[in-house]
Design a protein around this motif. Structure first.
Motif, PDB file in Angstrom:
ATOM      1  N   ASP A 185      -8.779   4.168  -1.453  1.00 65.72           N
ATOM      2  CA  ASP A 185     -10.129   4.625  -1.261  1.00 65.72           C
ATOM      3  C   ASP A 185     -10.644   4.853  -3.462  1.00 65.72           C
ATOM      4  OD1 ASP A 185      -9.555   4.784   0.917  1.00 65.72           O
ATOM      5  OD2 ASP A 185      -9.098   6.908   1.221  1.00 65.72           O
ATOM      6  N   ALA A 186     -10.192   4.206  -3.917  1.00 63.19           N
ATOM      7  CA  ALA A 186     -10.944   3.930  -5.501  1.00 63.19           C
ATOM      8  C   ALA A 186     -10.738   3.179  -6.056  1.00 63.19           C
ATOM      9  CB  ALA A 186      -9.623   5.414  -6.208  1.00 63.19           C
ATOM     10  N   ASP A 187     -10.164   2.573  -5.527  1.00 64.45           N
ATOM     11  CA  ASP A 187     -10.482   1.421  -6.077  1.00 64.45           C
ATOM     12  C   ASP A 187     -11.084  -0.093  -5.635  1.00 64.45           C
ATOM     13  OD1 ASP A 187     -10.200  -1.821  -7.761  1.00 64.45           O
ATOM     14  OD2 ASP A 187      -8.264  -1.753  -7.932  1.00 64.45           O
ATOM     15  N   VAL A 192     -11.854  -8.656   5.231  1.00 62.27           N
ATOM     16  CA  VAL A 192     -11.378 -10.206   5.709  1.00 62.27           C
ATOM     17  C   VAL A 192      -9.453  -9.333   6.028  1.00 62.27           C
ATOM     18  CG1 VAL A 192     -11.455 -12.157   5.378  1.00 62.27           C
ATOM     19  CG2 VAL A 192     -13.300 -10.764   5.544  1.00 62.27           C
ATOM     20  N   LEU A 193      -9.685  -9.462   4.285  1.00 58.93           N
ATOM     21  CA  LEU A 193      -7.539  -9.245   3.691  1.00 58.93           C
ATOM     22  C   LEU A 193      -7.527  -8.041   3.851  1.00 58.93           C
ATOM     23  CD1 LEU A 193      -8.337 -11.925   0.530  1.00 58.93           C
ATOM     24  CD2 LEU A 193      -6.945 -12.326   2.670  1.00 58.93           C
ATOM     25  N   VAL A 194      -6.104  -7.648   3.982  1.00 59.61           N
ATOM     26  CA  VAL A 194      -5.530  -6.421   3.982  1.00 59.61           C
ATOM     27  C   VAL A 194      -4.528  -6.622   2.869  1.00 59.61           C
ATOM     28  CG1 VAL A 194      -4.170  -4.651   5.558  1.00 59.61           C
ATOM     29  CG2 VAL A 194      -5.502  -6.137   6.201  1.00 59.61           C
ATOM     30  N   PHE A 195      -5.013  -5.567   1.743  1.00 56.53           N
ATOM     31  CA  PHE A 195      -4.453  -4.858   0.457  1.00 56.53           C
ATOM     32  C   PHE A 195      -2.924  -4.030   0.552  1.00 56.53           C
ATOM     33  CE2 PHE A 195      -8.419  -6.875  -0.744  1.00 56.53           C
ATOM     34  CZ  PHE A 195      -8.146  -8.443  -1.442  1.00 56.53           C
ATOM     35  N   HIS A 196      -3.611  -2.770   1.729  1.00 57.65           N
ATOM     36  CA  HIS A 196      -2.620  -1.977   1.660  1.00 57.65           C
ATOM     37  C   HIS A 196      -2.438  -1.777   2.961  1.00 57.65           C
ATOM     38  CE1 HIS A 196      -6.073   0.499   2.069  1.00 57.65           C
ATOM     39  NE2 HIS A 196      -6.386   0.102   0.762  1.00 57.65           N
ATOM     40  N   THR A 197      -1.450  -0.713   3.617  1.00 55.93           N
ATOM     41  CA  THR A 197      -1.150  -0.613   4.738  1.00 55.93           C
ATOM     42  C   THR A 197      -1.377   0.270   5.192  1.00 55.93           C
ATOM     43  OG1 THR A 197       1.288   0.670   4.100  1.00 55.93           O
ATOM     44  CG2 THR A 197       1.075  -2.304   4.552  1.00 55.93           C
ATOM     45  N   ASP A 198      -2.561   1.755   4.104  1.00 53.90           N
ATOM     46  CA  ASP A 198      -2.448   2.602   4.165  1.00 53.90           C
ATOM     47  C   ASP A 198      -4.008   2.531   5.617  1.00 53.90           C
ATOM     48  OD1 ASP A 198      -2.523   5.670   3.563  1.00 53.90           O
ATOM     49  OD2 ASP A 198      -5.007   5.472   3.098  1.00 53.90           O
ATOM     50  N   GLY A 199      -3.728   3.594   6.257  1.00 54.07           N
ATOM     51  CA  GLY A 199      -4.741   3.185   8.008  1.00 54.07           C
ATOM     52  C   GLY A 199      -4.705   2.341   8.616  1.00 54.07           C
ATOM     53  N   LEU A 200      -3.615   1.553   8.646  1.00 55.65           N
ATOM     54  CA  LEU A 200      -4.015   0.563   9.198  1.00 55.65           C
ATOM     55  C   LEU A 200      -3.584   0.760  10.651  1.00 55.65           C
ATOM     56  CD1 LEU A 200      -1.791  -2.268   6.901  1.00 55.65           C
ATOM     57  CD2 LEU A 200      -4.174  -2.219   7.724  1.00 55.65           C
ATOM     58  N   HIS A 237      -4.272  -7.909 -10.906  1.00 53.77           N
ATOM     59  CA  HIS A 237      -3.582  -7.095 -10.218  1.00 53.77           C
ATOM     60  C   HIS A 237      -3.018  -6.900  -8.912  1.00 53.77           C
ATOM     61  CE1 HIS A 237      -6.167  -3.842 -13.234  1.00 53.77           C
ATOM     62  NE2 HIS A 237      -6.579  -4.807 -12.940  1.00 53.77           N
ATOM     63  N   LYS A 238      -2.840  -7.831  -8.627  1.00 55.05           N
ATOM     64  CA  LYS A 238      -2.861  -8.527  -6.679  1.00 55.05           C
ATOM     65  C   LYS A 238      -1.069  -8.472  -6.865  1.00 55.05           C
ATOM     66  CE  LYS A 238      -6.337  -8.198  -5.126  1.00 55.05           C
ATOM     67  NZ  LYS A 238      -7.165  -8.062  -6.487  1.00 55.05           N
ATOM     68  N   GLY A 239      -0.437  -7.256  -6.185  1.00 50.74           N
ATOM     69  CA  GLY A 239       1.525  -6.889  -5.829  1.00 50.74           C
ATOM     70  C   GLY A 239       1.849  -6.513  -7.035  1.00 50.74           C
ATOM     71  N   MET A 240       0.910  -5.839  -8.149  1.00 53.52           N
ATOM     72  CA  MET A 240       1.655  -4.806  -8.662  1.00 53.52           C
ATOM     73  C   MET A 240       1.068  -3.046  -7.692  1.00 53.52           C
ATOM     74  SD  MET A 240       2.271  -5.484 -10.910  1.00 53.52           S
ATOM     75  CE  MET A 240       2.438  -4.708 -12.072  1.00 53.52           C
ATOM     76  N   PRO A 241       1.676  -2.439  -8.132  1.00 56.91           N
ATOM     77  CA  PRO A 241       1.611  -1.372  -7.524  1.00 56.91           C
ATOM     78  C   PRO A 241       0.510  -0.915  -6.693  1.00 56.91           C
ATOM     79  CG  PRO A 241       3.342  -0.792  -9.296  1.00 56.91           C
ATOM     80  CD  PRO A 241       3.088  -1.828  -9.898  1.00 56.91           C
ATOM     81  N   ILE A 242       0.507  -0.058  -5.706  1.00 52.90           N
ATOM     82  CA  ILE A 242      -0.643   0.837  -4.972  1.00 52.90           C
ATOM     83  C   ILE A 242      -0.439   1.923  -4.803  1.00 52.90           C
ATOM     84  CG2 ILE A 242      -1.907   0.431  -2.697  1.00 52.90           C
ATOM     85  CD1 ILE A 242      -2.381  -2.105  -4.146  1.00 52.90           C
ATOM     86  N   VAL A 243      -1.577   2.594  -5.205  1.00 49.92           N
ATOM     87  CA  VAL A 243      -1.101   4.313  -5.516  1.00 49.92           C
ATOM     88  C   VAL A 243      -1.584   5.041  -4.684  1.00 49.92           C
ATOM     89  CG1 VAL A 243      -2.061   6.046  -7.200  1.00 49.92           C
ATOM     90  CG2 VAL A 243      -1.056   3.751  -8.094  1.00 49.92           C
ATOM     91  N   PRO A 244      -1.049   5.959  -3.943  1.00 50.01           N
ATOM     92  CA  PRO A 244      -1.741   6.824  -2.189  1.00 50.01           C
ATOM     93  C   PRO A 244      -3.257   7.086  -3.402  1.00 50.01           C
ATOM     94  CG  PRO A 244       0.800   7.134  -3.067  1.00 50.01           C
ATOM     95  CD  PRO A 244       0.405   5.942  -4.551  1.00 50.01           C
TER      96      PRO A 244
END
Length: 361
Positions: A135-137, A144-152, A249-256
């Motif tokens: 929600d910031a980056d 089209v692509l899914v980068f994280h699982t938050d709110g799926l 950055h892809k594949g690095m940690p995702i921050v809540p």
């Protein structure tokens, strides 16, 4: 002495973290690595201008020839280098004056490459402020692509599920459309209703660049060849841009969304360097030193290779994980990560990534 020592207040973790980055910054400044490199940047600007002029001349001289597709491929690579130069200007790396850097970005991005500097700067500034934070980056917004699982949603079915499961393998082919998407996004922004600094200048530069470019291509080539030229140039340009930015950055940690991280660790832990020496550095426009670039975004590109050992040693001495790998391995990481997230998008209850991500919150 003991009473005096006991009376001194203890520093908080946040104060210690700020002190750490202050110490690193002082070391970097003392090494002279924040000074400007005007000669380097003027040389690149003149050389790139000359090469672009040569490619335009080649379009005129070749006319109705399928060798024009080779010119289109070369144009894609050169415009990629042009955008790296515009990126450096947008980060205030070239001139001390912010106004000079702004106008350099407008000329390079809008007039030379046909992109919107204002649109890109707004998006890229948000990314630099909070890389890989949900929600910031904007670079990890799900679409089209899914980068994280938050709110799926609970389950994706049909074609969406098929695509999500394979999105890692489809990522690089999809980048062939990214060049067109970048142009469209910029045009929609500067001709839209949102706030854009120097809108008339951006509109004039982009219109002149895109209109002149299309006139050149369709005047000197048959319609079919002209469309093929544009397809090759835009496709390879998008692929080039994506191939450079994805490993960072892809594949690095995702921050809540609610995570609190100090600046030093936020920039280091969410970024990945790409090794490979001068050839990789030239190919990636210096963005292979992504950690150093995020820590010191206004540092001139030639200094990044020199600050790298300082930053790496500093991080290792404080137990801060410093990530660096080869280009091919970074692409493998990106593909595997996207496939894993895609599996979660298809059915979160079958993918451990969802639990890993949520447990980190």
């Amino acid at each position: 002495m003991e009473a005096t020592a006991a009376a001194q207040p203890e520093t908080t973790p946040r104060e210690r973290q700020v002190s750490e980055f202050t110490a690193l910054t002082r070391t970097v400044r003392d090494a002279g690595l924040m000074r400007r490199r005007h000669g380097y940047y003027w040389t690149r600007f003149v050389v790139l201008t000359g090469v672009l002029a040569g490619l335009v001349a080649a379009v005129v001289l070749l006319g109705d020839s399928w060798w024009q597709l080779a010119v289109a491929a070369a144009m894609a690579l050169v415009l990629g280098q042009v955008m790296f130069l515009g990126h450096d200007a947008a980060h205030r790396q070239i001139f001390t004056s912010g106004r000079w850097n702004d106008w350099a970005s407008l000329v390079i991005a809008n007039l030379y490459a046909g992109m919107s500097y204002g649109w890109w700067q707004h998006k890229h500034s948000r990314h630099h402020a909070k890389p890989n934070q949900v929600d910031a980056d904007p670079d990890i917004d799900n679409g089209v692509l899914v980068f994280h699982t938050d709110g799926l949603p609970a389950v994706r079915t049909g074609p969406k599920a098929w695509f999500a499961k394979r999105q890692g393998w489809l990522f690089f082919p999809l980048l062939l459309l990214e060049g067109l998407n970048l142009h469209i996004s910029g045009v929609k922004t500067i001709f839209g209703r949102g706030e854009v600094k120097r809108r008339p200048v951006e509109m004039a530069f982009v219109t002149l660049r895109l209109g002149g470019y299309l006139a050149l291509v369709f005047w000197f080539m048959p319609v079919g060849l002209a469309f093929a030229f544009l397809g090759v140039q835009l496709g390879l340009f998008g692929l080039y841009m994506g191939a450079v930015f994805a490993p960072n950055h892809k594949g690095m940690p995702i921050v809540p969304p609610d995570a609190k991280i100090d600046f030093l660790r936020r920039q280091v832990l969410m970024s990945r360097n790409v090794s490979g020496g001068r050839m990789v550095e030239e190919f990636m426009g210096g963005l292979n030193y992504q950690i150093e670039h995020h820590l010191f975004p206004s540092m001139a590109r030639p200094h990044l290779r020199h600050v790298r050992p300082i930053v790496r040693e500093f991080c290792e001495s404080r137990g801060i994980h410093y990530t660096e790998t080869t280009m091919l391995r970074s692409y493998g990481i990106v593909i595997r990560y996207l496939n894993k997230v895609g599996l979660a998008a298809r059915d979160p209850f079958q993918c451990p990534l969802t639990l890993e991500y949520r447990s980190a919150r």
